[in-house]
Design a protein around this motif. Structure first.
Motif, PDB file in Angstrom:
ATOM      1  N   LEU A  26      43.025  45.054  28.373  1.00 12.33           N
ATOM      2  CA  LEU A  26      44.433  44.310  29.140  1.00 12.33           C
ATOM      3  C   LEU A  26      44.409  44.906  30.136  1.00 12.33           C
ATOM      4  N   ILE A  27      44.874  44.827  31.494  1.00 15.29           N
ATOM      5  CA  ILE A  27      45.694  45.335  32.614  1.00 15.29           C
ATOM      6  C   ILE A  27      46.953  44.729  32.490  1.00 15.29           C
ATOM      7  N   ALA A  78      43.382  36.574  28.725  1.00 21.09           N
ATOM      8  CA  ALA A  78      42.654  36.915  26.922  1.00 21.09           C
ATOM      9  C   ALA A  78      41.431  35.781  26.851  1.00 21.09           C
ATOM     10  N   VAL A  79      42.189  35.155  26.607  1.00 23.90           N
ATOM     11  CA  VAL A  79      41.693  33.634  25.773  1.00 23.90           C
ATOM     12  C   VAL A  79      40.164  33.117  26.413  1.00 23.90           C
ATOM     13  N   GLY A  80      40.155  32.911  27.972  1.00 22.52           N
ATOM     14  CA  GLY A  80      38.974  32.695  28.435  1.00 22.52           C
ATOM     15  C   GLY A  80      37.508  34.125  28.310  1.00 22.52           C
ATOM     16  N   MET A  81      38.226  35.519  28.545  1.00 20.75           N
ATOM     17  CA  MET A  81      37.586  36.669  28.176  1.00 20.75           C
ATOM     18  C   MET A  81      36.944  36.482  26.625  1.00 20.75           C
ATOM     19  N   TYR A  82      38.169  36.287  25.805  1.00 19.16           N
ATOM     20  CA  TYR A  82      37.168  35.970  24.055  1.00 19.16           C
ATOM     21  C   TYR A  82      36.135  34.773  24.208  1.00 19.16           C
ATOM     22  N   ARG A 105      41.315  41.494  38.018  1.00 18.59           N
ATOM     23  CA  ARG A 105      41.032  43.225  37.463  1.00 18.59           C
ATOM     24  C   ARG A 105      40.802  42.836  36.063  1.00 18.59           C
ATOM     25  N   ASN A 106      41.113  42.850  35.407  1.00 17.46           N
ATOM     26  CA  ASN A 106      41.266  41.855  33.819  1.00 17.46           C
ATOM     27  C   ASN A 106      39.427  41.723  34.023  1.00 17.46           C
ATOM     28  N   VAL A 107      39.051  40.896  34.265  1.00 19.46           N
ATOM     29  CA  VAL A 107      37.777  40.622  33.771  1.00 19.46           C
ATOM     30  C   VAL A 107      36.505  41.929  34.569  1.00 19.46           C
ATOM     31  N   ALA A 108      37.157  42.300  35.294  1.00 20.85           N
ATOM     32  CA  ALA A 108      36.172  43.460  35.946  1.00 20.85           C
ATOM     33  C   ALA A 108      36.650  44.543  35.555  1.00 20.85           C
ATOM     34  N   ALA A 109      37.252  44.769  34.319  1.00 26.84           N
ATOM     35  CA  ALA A 109      37.537  46.560  33.891  1.00 26.84           C
ATOM     36  C   ALA A 109      37.048  46.053  32.226  1.00 26.84           C
ATOM     37  N   ASP A 110      36.424  44.829  31.927  1.00 27.92           N
ATOM     38  CA  ASP A 110      36.085  44.326  30.755  1.00 27.92           C
ATOM     39  C   ASP A 110      34.616  44.140  30.576  1.00 27.92           C
ATOM     40  N   GLY A 111      34.379  44.609  31.947  1.00 24.01           N
ATOM     41  CA  GLY A 111      32.555  43.612  32.535  1.00 24.01           C
ATOM     42  C   GLY A 111      32.537  42.855  32.003  1.00 24.01           C
ATOM     43  N   LEU A 112      33.180  41.766  32.082  1.00 20.87           N
ATOM     44  CA  LEU A 112      32.149  40.555  31.949  1.00 20.87           C
ATOM     45  C   LEU A 112      32.353  39.647  33.227  1.00 20.87           C
TER      46      LEU A 112
END
Length: 239
Positions: A26-27, A78-82, A105-112
């Motif tokens: 999480l950024i 965070a919730v949507g990525m989870y 940036r967060n979605v990219a950082a998690d490769g999602l």
């Protein structure tokens, strides 16, 4: 001369589902200046997001796997990525335009990037003005929102932002899960907005979590479940 603040991004690992071994990077940006009152809160993970993920973690995998998910006011995402990690498809994460860069940036950082779509969705926007990717999925199986009810004056005074949040959730999803933090008068203001919108019979508190008030700033978070399925059936019958 306009004063600018240096952005101080930091990344931390957040365990979002211990039982399933799921974590996200999480950024967060504590100096984020988005230039408007409607996006100032998008920079960090708020307590209601944690509580909502904890509630989703109690659901069987088959409930989320393959379900269409729309998150309103995604913030850091965070919730949507989870939900995406649990197999939601599609998982569409939305917020106001100025909040989207950090969300991306967060979605990219998690490769999602292949699992999550990121789109602008100001609450209250008419359906025909929404992105085609959103319109094509209506009604979503589940609409999610966390810590999105902060903008109110008092419980007795209508809150345009909460009214728009509820109207958007009702118009776009068969079911909605909205997590509210118990700050002073916030739960009461949300409940009054639900009553004014005529949604009391559709709403149930399905989960509450005690929080570390000293650490989180709130003593408790509550998850409200809204069942809008019948309203979509009524609309289908009218067409």
């Amino acid at each position: 001369m306009a004063r600018t603040s240096e952005s101080r991004l930091w990344t931390r690992k957040v365990e979002v589902d211990k039982e399933r071994g799921l974590s996200i990077s999480l950024i967060e940006d504590p100096t984020l200046d988005l230039g408007g009152d409607d996006a100032w809160c998008a920079w960090c993970l708020w307590p209601a997001a944690k509580a909502l993920m904890n509630y989703l973690a109690t659901m069987d995998d088959q409930v989320l796997k393959g379900s269409s998910i729309l998150e309103l006011g995604s913030g850091c995402g965070a919730v949507g990525m989870y939900a995406a990690l649990r197999g939601a498809k599609p998982a569409i994460l939305t917020d106001v335009y100025r909040a989207l860069p950090l969300l991306k940036r967060n979605v990219a950082a998690d490769g999602l990037g292949g699992l999550c779509r990121i789109l602008a969705l100001p609450w209250g926007t008419r359906l025909d003005h929404l992105a085609p990717e959103i319109r094509s999925c209506v009604p979503f199986d589940l609409v999610l929102a966390a810590d999105c009810s902060y903008d109110f004056v008092n419980p007795e005074t209508p809150s345009p932002s909460i009214d728009a949040l509820l109207a958007t959730a009702k118009s776009l999803g068969r079911r909605a899960l909205i997590c509210v933090s118990r700050r002073p008068h916030e739960v009461e203001a949300f409940t009054c907005s639900v009553e004014r919108a005529g949604l009391s019979q559709m709403a149930t508190v399905v989960y509450n979590e005690e929080m570390n008030a000293e650490k989180e700033g709130v003593p408790e978070c509550l998850v409200y479940s809204f069942n809008f399925a019948e309203s979509f059936q009524s609309r289908a019958g009218e067409c």
